[in-house]
Design a protein around this motif. Structure first.
Motif, PDB file in Angstrom:
ATOM      1  N   UNK A 106     -37.711 -75.329   6.786  1.00  0.00           N
ATOM      2  CA  UNK A 106     -37.251 -74.036   7.303  1.00  0.00           C
ATOM      3  C   UNK A 106     -36.104 -73.432   6.508  1.00  0.00           C
ATOM      4  N   UNK A 107     -35.474 -74.245   5.681  1.00  0.00           N
ATOM      5  CA  UNK A 107     -34.335 -73.751   4.913  1.00  0.00           C
ATOM      6  C   UNK A 107     -34.732 -72.557   4.041  1.00  0.00           C
ATOM      7  N   UNK A 108     -33.976 -71.487   4.166  1.00  0.00           N
ATOM      8  CA  UNK A 108     -34.210 -70.310   3.342  1.00  0.00           C
ATOM      9  C   UNK A 108     -35.213 -69.320   3.895  1.00  0.00           C
ATOM     10  N   UNK A 109     -35.952 -69.693   4.959  1.00  0.00           N
ATOM     11  CA  UNK A 109     -36.935 -68.749   5.505  1.00  0.00           C
ATOM     12  C   UNK A 109     -36.221 -67.624   6.248  1.00  0.00           C
ATOM     13  N   UNK A 110     -36.760 -66.422   6.190  1.00  0.00           N
ATOM     14  CA  UNK A 110     -36.096 -65.268   6.795  1.00  0.00           C
ATOM     15  C   UNK A 110     -36.016 -65.386   8.310  1.00  0.00           C
ATOM     16  N   UNK A 126     -35.831 -68.084  10.040  1.00  0.00           N
ATOM     17  CA  UNK A 126     -34.844 -69.094  10.388  1.00  0.00           C
ATOM     18  C   UNK A 126     -33.429 -68.565  10.187  1.00  0.00           C
ATOM     19  N   UNK A 127     -33.211 -67.922   9.046  1.00  0.00           N
ATOM     20  CA  UNK A 127     -31.884 -67.412   8.737  1.00  0.00           C
ATOM     21  C   UNK A 127     -31.480 -66.264   9.660  1.00  0.00           C
ATOM     22  N   UNK A 128     -32.455 -65.571  10.240  1.00  0.00           N
ATOM     23  CA  UNK A 128     -32.155 -64.423  11.106  1.00  0.00           C
ATOM     24  C   UNK A 128     -31.563 -64.833  12.449  1.00  0.00           C
ATOM     25  N   UNK A 129     -31.709 -66.090  12.825  1.00  0.00           N
ATOM     26  CA  UNK A 129     -31.171 -66.577  14.101  1.00  0.00           C
ATOM     27  C   UNK A 129     -29.743 -67.062  13.877  1.00  0.00           C
ATOM     28  N   UNK A 167     -24.358 -72.778  12.962  1.00  0.00           N
ATOM     29  CA  UNK A 167     -23.555 -73.951  13.336  1.00  0.00           C
ATOM     30  C   UNK A 167     -24.386 -75.224  13.450  1.00  0.00           C
ATOM     31  N   UNK A 168     -25.673 -75.072  13.792  1.00  0.00           N
ATOM     32  CA  UNK A 168     -26.551 -76.236  13.883  1.00  0.00           C
ATOM     33  C   UNK A 168     -26.752 -76.853  12.501  1.00  0.00           C
ATOM     34  N   UNK A 169     -27.011 -76.003  11.518  1.00  0.00           N
ATOM     35  CA  UNK A 169     -27.205 -76.489  10.154  1.00  0.00           C
ATOM     36  C   UNK A 169     -25.940 -77.167   9.652  1.00  0.00           C
ATOM     37  N   UNK A 170     -24.795 -76.578   9.941  1.00  0.00           N
ATOM     38  CA  UNK A 170     -23.523 -77.173   9.523  1.00  0.00           C
ATOM     39  C   UNK A 170     -23.368 -78.571  10.121  1.00  0.00           C
TER      40      UNK A 170
END
Length: 232
Positions: A154-158, A160-163, A168-171
């Motif tokens: 999901x990294x980099x998908x639009x 995914x990034x739009x949410x 903070x979850x990724x961090x």
């Protein structure tokens, strides 16, 4: 790859049969030729056959059909492929065609060589537990699901990034000691154990093999497209 393995297995079998036949015909001789046939027919080829068989098992563990072939995995496969109302992560990914192939393996295998070997060894262990009937239903996943497997896709998908909540979850996931799992927000990956327990109202349906051939995501999409085209 599977075809190459099958051809290799047939070749070894033919050579083994020929060698054993020759050994029988020359069983009273102890020439260098006979000793060589003994070495290859009784030691080398059987060891090679065992190694090839084990390698074949490791390769086929990447296929969803390998998972579905065990009765205890039927609930996961049936929920994933045939329950159109299921909201489990596996079902949503499969039925929407979000993973093109190796659906089970793609989520359960950690990335990198070590992750690949661990996933295949786990598959081999599961097979041995199933064959020796040393399992108990409902089966449970041993260990913890690695959410980085989700992030790697999901990294980099639009979408995914739009949410905003994903940041903070990724961090947290990238930290040394993650405390958050994707399952916390997105729900279970497979049916809960209570539904897979013998005697539950859903057990019979979930445990019943639906087809003798696993339909992959691409075949499912083609099938739906053909139905839609014929209806227009």
């Amino acid at each position: 790859m599977e075809m190459i393995l099958d051809i290799s297995a047939i070749f070894i079998l033919i050579v083994e049969v020929v060698l054993l036949y020759q050994l029988r015909a020359h069983r009273h001789e102890l020439s260098a030729k006979v000793r060589s046939m003994v070495l290859f027919g009784i030691i080398v080829l059987p060891v090679l056959a065992v190694a090839l068989g084990n390698y074949h098992v490791f390769v086929t563990t990447k296929e969803s059909s390998a998972c579905q072939s065990c009765h205890v995995m039927a609930p996961m496969a049936n929920d994933m492929m045939f329950d159109s109302k299921s909201q489990t992560l596996a079902a949503r990914h499969y039925q929407n065609g979000w993973i093109a192939e190796h659906e089970c393996y793609s989520c359960h295998a950690d990335y990198g060589f070590q992750g690949t070997m661990k996933a295949k060894l786990d598959g081999y262990r599961h097979l041995m537990r199933y064959v020796t009937e040393t399992y108990h239903e409902p089966i449970r996943y041993r260990g913890e699901f690695n959410s980085m497997n989700c992030y790697s896709c999901h990294e980099g998908s639009r979408t995914f990034e739009a949410v905003d909540e994903h940041a903070p979850v990724v961090e947290n996931l990238l930290g040394e000691d993650p405390t958050i799992s994707c399952l916390n927000c997105h729900g279970r990956a497979h049916p809960e154990p209570s539904r897979r327990t013998p005697g539950s109202k859903d057990y019979k349906w979930l445990s019943n093999p639906k087809v003798d051939k696993v339909v992959n995501a691409e075949e499912l999409k083609d099938y739906i497209s053909n139905i839609t085209a014929s209806a227009e």
